[in-house]
Design a protein around this motif. Structure first.
Motif, PDB file in Angstrom:
ATOM      1  N   LEU A  52      36.076  57.498  31.044  1.00 32.98           N
ATOM      2  CA  LEU A  52      37.478  56.895  31.485  1.00 32.98           C
ATOM      3  C   LEU A  52      37.654  57.255  32.998  1.00 32.98           C
ATOM      4  N   SER A  53      38.460  56.214  33.338  1.00 37.11           N
ATOM      5  CA  SER A  53      38.922  56.463  34.933  1.00 37.11           C
ATOM      6  C   SER A  53      40.424  56.026  34.689  1.00 37.11           C
ATOM      7  N   CYS A  54      41.266  56.928  35.651  1.00 31.61           N
ATOM      8  CA  CYS A  54      42.611  56.481  35.980  1.00 31.61           C
ATOM      9  C   CYS A  54      42.813  56.565  37.311  1.00 31.61           C
ATOM     10  N   THR A  55      43.475  55.421  37.878  1.00 31.49           N
ATOM     11  CA  THR A  55      43.983  55.584  39.139  1.00 31.49           C
ATOM     12  C   THR A  55      45.419  55.475  39.250  1.00 31.49           C
ATOM     13  N   ALA A  56      45.994  56.278  40.278  1.00 32.01           N
ATOM     14  CA  ALA A  56      47.255  56.063  40.639  1.00 32.01           C
ATOM     15  C   ALA A  56      47.436  55.058  41.972  1.00 32.01           C
ATOM     16  N   SER A  57      48.376  54.367  41.809  1.00 33.77           N
ATOM     17  CA  SER A  57      48.533  53.392  42.867  1.00 33.77           C
ATOM     18  C   SER A  57      49.802  53.073  43.209  1.00 33.77           C
ATOM     19  N   GLY A  58      49.933  53.123  44.769  1.00 35.31           N
ATOM     20  CA  GLY A  58      51.503  52.950  45.258  1.00 35.31           C
ATOM     21  C   GLY A  58      51.541  53.874  46.450  1.00 35.31           C
ATOM     22  N   ASP A  59      52.829  53.964  46.939  1.00 35.53           N
ATOM     23  CA  ASP A  59      53.158  54.983  48.180  1.00 35.53           C
ATOM     24  C   ASP A  59      53.752  55.967  48.052  1.00 35.53           C
ATOM     25  N   GLY A  60      53.739  57.123  48.923  1.00 39.95           N
ATOM     26  CA  GLY A  60      54.928  57.744  49.086  1.00 39.95           C
ATOM     27  C   GLY A  60      54.809  58.951  47.931  1.00 39.95           C
ATOM     28  N   PHE A  61      53.747  59.145  47.315  1.00 34.38           N
ATOM     29  CA  PHE A  61      53.752  60.386  46.484  1.00 34.38           C
ATOM     30  C   PHE A  61      52.336  61.036  46.544  1.00 34.38           C
ATOM     31  N   SER A  62      52.258  62.399  45.903  1.00 29.69           N
ATOM     32  CA  SER A  62      51.071  62.995  45.701  1.00 29.69           C
ATOM     33  C   SER A  62      50.983  63.399  44.328  1.00 29.69           C
ATOM     34  N   ILE A  63      50.014  63.639  43.990  1.00 23.54           N
ATOM     35  CA  ILE A  63      49.599  63.910  42.522  1.00 23.54           C
ATOM     36  C   ILE A  63      49.467  65.520  42.288  1.00 23.54           C
ATOM     37  N   ASN A  64      50.584  65.986  41.513  1.00 23.48           N
ATOM     38  CA  ASN A  64      50.612  67.384  41.280  1.00 23.48           C
ATOM     39  C   ASN A  64      49.334  67.569  40.279  1.00 23.48           C
ATOM     40  N   SER A  65      49.482  66.902  39.029  1.00 18.52           N
ATOM     41  CA  SER A  65      48.534  67.165  38.155  1.00 18.52           C
ATOM     42  C   SER A  65      48.032  65.559  37.419  1.00 18.52           C
ATOM     43  N   ILE A  66      47.085  65.437  36.838  1.00 24.24           N
ATOM     44  CA  ILE A  66      46.863  64.302  36.238  1.00 24.24           C
ATOM     45  C   ILE A  66      45.926  64.626  35.105  1.00 24.24           C
ATOM     46  N   GLY A  67      45.933  63.782  34.002  1.00 23.20           N
ATOM     47  CA  GLY A  67      45.021  64.175  32.721  1.00 23.20           C
ATOM     48  C   GLY A  67      45.016  62.969  31.729  1.00 23.20           C
ATOM     49  N   TRP A  68      44.834  63.251  30.729  1.00 21.52           N
ATOM     50  CA  TRP A  68      44.723  62.411  29.502  1.00 21.52           C
ATOM     51  C   TRP A  68      45.372  63.122  28.094  1.00 21.52           C
ATOM     52  N   TYR A  69      46.252  62.123  27.471  1.00 23.81           N
ATOM     53  CA  TYR A  69      46.489  62.417  26.072  1.00 23.81           C
ATOM     54  C   TYR A  69      45.743  61.434  25.313  1.00 23.81           C
ATOM     55  N   ARG A  70      45.845  61.568  23.931  1.00 20.95           N
ATOM     56  CA  ARG A  70      45.405  60.531  22.979  1.00 20.95           C
ATOM     57  C   ARG A  70      46.220  60.581  21.876  1.00 20.95           C
ATOM     58  N   GLN A  71      46.164  59.341  21.180  1.00 16.21           N
ATOM     59  CA  GLN A  71      46.859  59.196  19.858  1.00 16.21           C
ATOM     60  C   GLN A  71      45.868  58.317  18.951  1.00 16.21           C
ATOM     61  N   ALA A  72      45.724  58.874  17.816  1.00 18.49           N
ATOM     62  CA  ALA A  72      44.702  58.398  16.812  1.00 18.49           C
ATOM     63  C   ALA A  72      45.793  57.585  15.811  1.00 18.49           C
ATOM     64  N   PRO A  73      45.308  56.720  15.143  1.00 19.64           N
ATOM     65  CA  PRO A  73      46.287  55.897  14.260  1.00 19.64           C
ATOM     66  C   PRO A  73      46.765  56.897  13.208  1.00 19.64           C
ATOM     67  N   GLY A  74      48.062  56.535  13.097  1.00 21.52           N
ATOM     68  CA  GLY A  74      48.877  57.678  12.089  1.00 21.52           C
ATOM     69  C   GLY A  74      49.248  59.038  12.644  1.00 21.52           C
ATOM     70  N   LYS A  75      48.794  59.469  13.968  1.00 21.89           N
ATOM     71  CA  LYS A  75      48.789  60.588  14.120  1.00 21.89           C
ATOM     72  C   LYS A  75      49.851  60.867  15.513  1.00 21.89           C
ATOM     73  N   GLN A  76      50.145  62.029  15.768  1.00 21.56           N
ATOM     74  CA  GLN A  76      51.010  62.208  16.963  1.00 21.56           C
ATOM     75  C   GLN A  76      49.926  62.374  18.077  1.00 21.56           C
TER      76      GLN A  76
END
Length: 120
Positions: free
Chosen positions: A19-43
């Motif tokens: 998986l890949s995730c790209t942040a686009s836009g201007d004027g920011f820096s990324i402190n932290s970045i990552g992933w969550y997931r949600q399965a059907p019927g779950k939190q």
């Protein structure tokens, strides 16, 4: 500012996906970045994150199987997932803490989800 996720799909148990995730836009820096997931019927649950300095955190359920890496020059994070099992089936959501220096604020941003389906 947008977070664009990609790379989900269907894979057999024991297989791999990236998986890949790209942040686009201007004027920011990324402190932290990552992933969550949600399965059907779950939190929604935390999967993995990486800080600006490269420190990583992994959920116990994915340690040793998932590896996160970050390309700061491209504002991109990659998640290599291996030895996938049906329990990994979920919508994976990119999440980032973005710092805007002009306003001295940090905003939590969510990207759209990408579906990972692992067949047994």
């Amino acid at each position: 500012v947008q977070l664009q996720a990609s790379g989900g799909g269907l894979v057999q148990a024991g297989g791999s996906l990236r998986l890949s995730c790209t942040a686009s836009g201007d004027g920011f820096s990324i402190n932290s970045i990552g992933w969550y997931r949600q399965a059907p019927g779950k939190q929604r649950e935390f999967v993995v994150s990486i800080s600006g300095g490269g420190a990583t955190k992994y959920a116990e359920s994915v340690k040793g199987r998932f590896t996160i890496s970050r390309d700061n020059s491209k504002n991109t994070v990659n998640l290599q997932m291996k030895n996938l099992g049906p329990e990994d089936t979920a919508v994976y959501l990119c999440n980032a803490a973005l710092y805007f220096s002009d306003r001295d604020i940090t905003i939590i941003k969510w990207g759209q989800g990408t579906l990972v389906t692992v067949s047994s």
